[in-house]
Design an enzyme around this catalytic site. Structure first.
Site, short mmCIF file in Angstrom:
data_model
loop_
_atom_site.label_atom_id
_atom_site.label_comp_id
_atom_site.label_asym_id
_atom_site.label_seq_id
_atom_site.Cartn_x
_atom_site.Cartn_y
_atom_site.Cartn_z
N LYS A 80 -40.31 -1.83 30.47
CA LYS A 80 -41.36 -2.62 31.11
C LYS A 80 -42.60 -1.74 31.29
CE LYS A 80 -42.10 -5.66 35.14
NZ LYS A 80 -41.48 -6.17 36.40
N SER A 155 -41.46 -11.10 36.81
CA SER A 155 -42.52 -10.47 36.04
C SER A 155 -42.02 -9.68 34.84
CB SER A 155 -43.32 -9.53 36.94
OG SER A 155 -42.50 -8.47 37.40
N SER A 179 -37.88 -10.13 39.90
CA SER A 179 -38.54 -9.93 38.61
C SER A 179 -37.64 -9.46 37.47
CB SER A 179 -39.71 -8.95 38.76
OG SER A 179 -40.81 -9.62 39.34
#
Lengths: 487, 479
Positions: A80, A155, A179
């Site tokens: 990420k 996210s 997330s």
């Protein structure tokens, strides 16, 4: 080679050990898959092909020389883009860090590299991890591999979509309010938020420091255990990481749940939940009973305050954590400026997106003189109550079973103009962050429009092994993991 | 005319002399090239985390113990949020509601009496960097920032508003600095910024403070005294005219000798303090505190008392010697080798301290043992006092021992009566005028003649003996 993108790490490792495949072949197969589908998925912000191939060759040489190889040798991983990788762009999905490359790596990066993982690229995300759909990325929207019209969740949407689409074997995400778990659920894969303090946050660009935790996104529970094993443990660079022994997670993966007590918190089966989601989760509870677990209804009475509490604490911390992006030292700086204050204002105005600005303003407000006690102070007290709810429930139950998300993946654009509606996407995941407890999401069926449904299993702090055991037993007795999206 | 009571509270920031910064491993040396003592942590890059420096906590605990403060078993760090380019994260990690220590006092002398100035709190925080404003033409539109100082541990000591005059404030600072230096936790050098002080001043009535102003930018203890005097005068004049003092922050202008408004209450920062989530609460257990208590050195006041009792020194001597720990240590070492405290005291306070003034004590080449040697030479009569001063200067410069210098330079005092007798004869013969003066009853003449003798022997003659011999010669001549 065409099967590599479909295999979990634990299967690839076997092929590698039997020398039926080389690391270079694994990496090339992944990049081939990326070439095929990335245009449709848009999971990545940056790719690392050249270095990945070089590293693959390096491992192949070691394997050829019969050197001892680490546990995740040659396994492709996506990171990420809020986790720092030395000298690689780390944008946090934000314009303000569009060209930022940190001179250091996160502790988890050192760990996965030492374990043999090969970093394939950095994945798309909601700006500074603020969002539940990856629509808040400053760059582009990532698509759900099950249906390109829908969001992948967020996210960590890029990480989830990259694994679900077979572009990569493993991924790391971060979970502040859901997330990791929510996009894992919406993309039909496994995602775990470990206990707060289990995994070092050093090098994770902070959103809300007391809630953030890095965790794995994987194709199955075994891979989740393997990756968690590698990234867990005390780090002297993170004072909030805890010095407790890390169990051998693989040893807990047994297809039997004798003696396990499972609670179903009733507050998680009421508001705004889709019928198919509810049914899938209740059906999963039955499967657990069949495997020997005892399932009972229970209550977490302060659940209804979780979202409000979360948006006070998370935004307060964020308002302070994001203050450093001011154009002075690194990152974006406005071109038009007349003086220092003007530079600050314009840099932040041009550099941050709407949702980030909304949360900075909210957080600044709740910490201000005269409001602190009524908002932030009160939120801290409610947080304690939510934590106590869990402590009480875990006196009786080993794990709690809930839906991960009240809905399956929704359409791109559907909720983007209604922040409150969007915030409710995390209604079932937020409490675990407030309480600091671990949680996993695993596939448990398909709901509306044939989109995946996620089952959330929550456990006691530092008892990830129990969660993994329940998740594994369930996974092995169902077939959900075998269904792959057609892209 | 109405009488007002003066209330002053001081906030003293002391930079701790730890080897590394408060939350990272960077060096803290003063004067390094800009931004050479920085790392991702003290630069506040994205994703980094602070780790507390144990030594800095210990230094603060030691100081708190020495100031009679209560160590809070659980203390917390807090974020103080404000934007400024010298603050890398745009928040400072400080302490707010749960400081490391509370209470305590510093003793001062006020109007001949001992007075305790209460301490409100002592806490630990990180320092900010430094802005350097562009001066040359191309740089004029820019400011530069040096983050070497960012993250250096600062200990803040906040007094209660129990200081009632600028003189008391001065005394408080002198005593506080002396204690901190004794503890060895900071060099308290105001020029290098390792000690800084802001003041809160108000004029009120007995038991009731007035509206206070905060005063900044005072760069020495003298300026603090001056600044306070000026601000008190300003407030007094306002109140005397029936006007009100406005709560605000003011700056001292050392050139104009006045204070000027910097920002009013409305422009005051709202720092939005909240608990630092990156650092767990700091638990300070009893045994840790006990261990630190055991290593606190004797403090100035105790040492002053002991010097009077143990060495029989006058108060004045004890005061001068204990002003700095290094000097007091030196004195005691010397006494070990040469157990005549008053004689040692005279030497240390006199020539030694005059020479030391220009040097750093740690670089002093003359060991206590060699000072003791020198003093015993003086005592034995081998060396005159004047000669001894010269020898000491040489010892300072070269680090050579006393006896070696005496030997090398042939400075040994002449106490041999036979050889001096000859010289005395010569002197008397060569100065008939002085002899006549003496015979006429001018007793001063004898001093001149002794002086001549000393000149002839290059100062090496034993003065008592010289005096005796000249007197004998004169009496013989007249008799």
């Amino acid at each position: 080679m065409n099967i590599i993108p479909e295999l979990p790490a634990n299967k690839i490792i076997k092929l590698l050990k039997r020398k039926e495949i080389s690391v270079e072949e694994i990496v090339l197969a992944q990049f081939k898959r990326i070439d095929e589908v990335e245009d449709k998925v848009k999971a990545f912000i940056s790719l690392n092909k050249e270095e990945a191939i070089n590293e693959a060759k390096m491992w192949d040489k070691k394997i050829h020389e019969d050197k001892k190889i680490p546990p995740l040798c040659g396994i492709p991983i996506a990171i990420k883009d809020n986790i720092c990788v030395k000298n690689e762009k780390t944008t946090c999905g934000s314009r303000i860090l569009e060209n930022f490359s940190p001179p250091y790596s996160a502790t988890v990066i050192d760990k996965v590299k030492n374990a043999g993982c090969i970093i394939i690229g950095k994945t798309n995300m909601d700006e500074f991890a603020m969002g539940s759909s990856t629509e808040n990325s400053s760059f582009y929207v990532t698509r759900n591999p099950w249906n390109p019209e829908t969001i992948p969740g967020g996210s960590s949407g890029g990480s989830a979509a990259s694994v679900a689409s077979g572009e990569v074997t493993l991924a790391l995400g971060s979970d502040t309010g859901g997330s990791i778990r929510q996009p894992a659920a919406l993309c039909g894969i496994v995602g775990m938020k470990p206990t707060y303090g289990r995994v070092s946050r050093y090098g994770l660009v902070a959103f809300a420091s007391s809630l953030d935790q890095i965790g794995p996104l994987t194709k199955d529970v075994t891979d989740c255990a393997l990756l968690l094993q590698v990234i867990s443990g005390k780090d002297n660079k993170d004072s909030t990481s805890i010095d407790r022994p890390v169990p051998k997670y693989l040893e807990y993966l047994i297809p039997d749940l004798q003696g396990i007590k499972v609670g179903l918190p009733k507050e998680y089966f009421v508001t705004g939940i889709e019928k198919e989601v509810k049914e899938s989760v209740l059906q999963a509870a039955k499967v657990l009973e069949d495997l020997g677990a005892k399932v009972e209804e229970t209550s977490l009475p302060h659940t209804e305050y979780a979202v409000a509490t979360y948006y006070l604490i998370a935004t307060a911390e964020a308002s302070s954590n994001l203050a450093r992006y001011d154009g002075v030292k690194y990152g974006y700086r406005t071109k038009e400026k007349t003086n220092m204050i003007d530079m600050y204002k314009k840099t932040r105005k041009e550099g941050f997106g709407d949702e980030v600005k909304r949360r900075i303003m909210l957080g600044t407000y709740v910490l201000s003189k005269g409001y602190y006690e009524n908002y932030y102070g009160k939120a801290l007290r409610v947080r304690t109550l939510i934590k106590r709810d869990f402590e009480k429930a875990f006196e009786k139950f080993d794990v709690l079973l809930t839906p991960t998300s009240p809905t399956v993946a929704f359409k791109i654009g559907e909720k983007i103009d209604d922040p409150l509606k969007m915030y409710l996407s995390d209604i079932f995941t937020i409490s675990a962050n407030l309480a600091g407890i671990p949680g996993i999401s695993i596939p448990c069926g398909f709901g509306q429009n044939n989109l995946p449904v996620g089952l959330q299993i929550l456990g006691r702090p530092f008892e990830e092994e129990t969660i993994l055991r329940v998740a594994y037993a369930y996974e092995q007795s169902t077939e959900w993991r075998k269904r792959k999206p057609e892209i | 005319m109405k009488e007002y009571k003066i209330y002053i509270g001081l906030e003293v920031h002391v930079e701790l002399s730890t080897q590394s910064k408060l939350f990272c491993g960077c060096k803290t040396k003063f004067g390094a090239a800009p931004n050479t003592q920085t790392c991702p942590v003290c630069l506040g890059l994205p994703g980094v985390l602070p780790v507390i420096n144990r030594k800095a906590v210990e230094y603060t605990i030691i100081t708190a113990l020495a100031l009679n403060s209560r160590i809070n078993k659980n203390c917390r760090f807090a974020r103080k949020n404000y934007y400024y380019p010298d603050l890398p994260k745009n928040y400072q990690i400080s302490q707010y509601e749960e400081p490391l220590a509370s209470g305590g006092w510093v003793e001062i002398k006020a109007n001949g009496k001992t007075k305790k100035i209460g301490i409100e709190r002592i806490h630990l925080e990180e320092d900010a960097g430094k802005l350097i404003h562009g001066e040359i033409k191309e740089d004029k539109d820019f400011s530069f920032v040096d983050y070497n100082r960012a993250g250096i541990p600062l200990m803040e000591i906040v007094s209660r508003p129990e200081i009632n005059s600028p003189e008391e404030a001065y005394e408080y600072l002198v005593n506080l600095r002396q204690i901190v230096r004794y503890l060895g936790v900071s060099d308290c050098n105001m020029e290098e910024g390792s000690l800084r002080c802001d003041a809160n001043i108000s004029l009120g009535e007995e038991n009731r403070m007035g509206t206070k102003t905060e005063l900044k930018n005072m760069n020495s203890f003298k300026e603090i005294r001056e600044g306070l005097r000026a601000e008190i005068k300003r407030q007094y004049e306002l109140l005397s005219r029936g006007e009100k003092v406005i709560q605000e922050t003011r700056v001292w202008d050392p050139k104009k000798k006045k204070t000027f408004s910097m920002r009013g209450k409305e422009e005051a920062h709202d720092y939005r303090y909240f608990p630092e989530p990156d650092l767990p609460p700091l638990f300070i257990d009893k045994s840790w505190v006990e261990r630190l208590k055991a290593i606190i050195p004797e403090l100035p006041q105790e040492r002053f008392n002991r010097f009077i009792h143990q060495y029989g020194l006058p108060e004045y001597d004890a005061g001068v010697l204990t002003e700095s720990k290094d000097i007091a240590d030196y004195f005691e070492e010397c006494v070990k080798f040469f157990p005549k405290p008053k004689m040692v005291s005279n030497w240390v306070m006199g020539d030694f301290m005059r020479l030391v003034k220009k040097e750093d004590m740690t670089k002093i080449k003359i060991s206590p043992a060699s000072t003791a040697d020198l003093l015993s030479e003086v005592e034995k009569g081998t060396l005159s006092t004047t000669m001894a001063k010269e020898v000491m200067e040489e010892m300072f410069k070269t680090g050579k021992g006393a006896s070696q210098i005496i030997e090398e330079r042939g400075l040994k005092q002449i106490s041999d009566e036979e050889s001096l007798d000859k010289v005395a004869d010569e002197v008397v013969k060569e100065n008939p005028k002085a002899v006549k003066d003496w015979q006429k009853g001018k007793s001063q003449a004898i001093k001149f003649l002794v002086g001549q003798l000393m000149r002839k022997t290059k100062g090496k003659a034993n003065p008592q003996l010289a005096n005796k011999l000249i007197e004998k010669k004169l009496k013989n001549l007249s008799g």
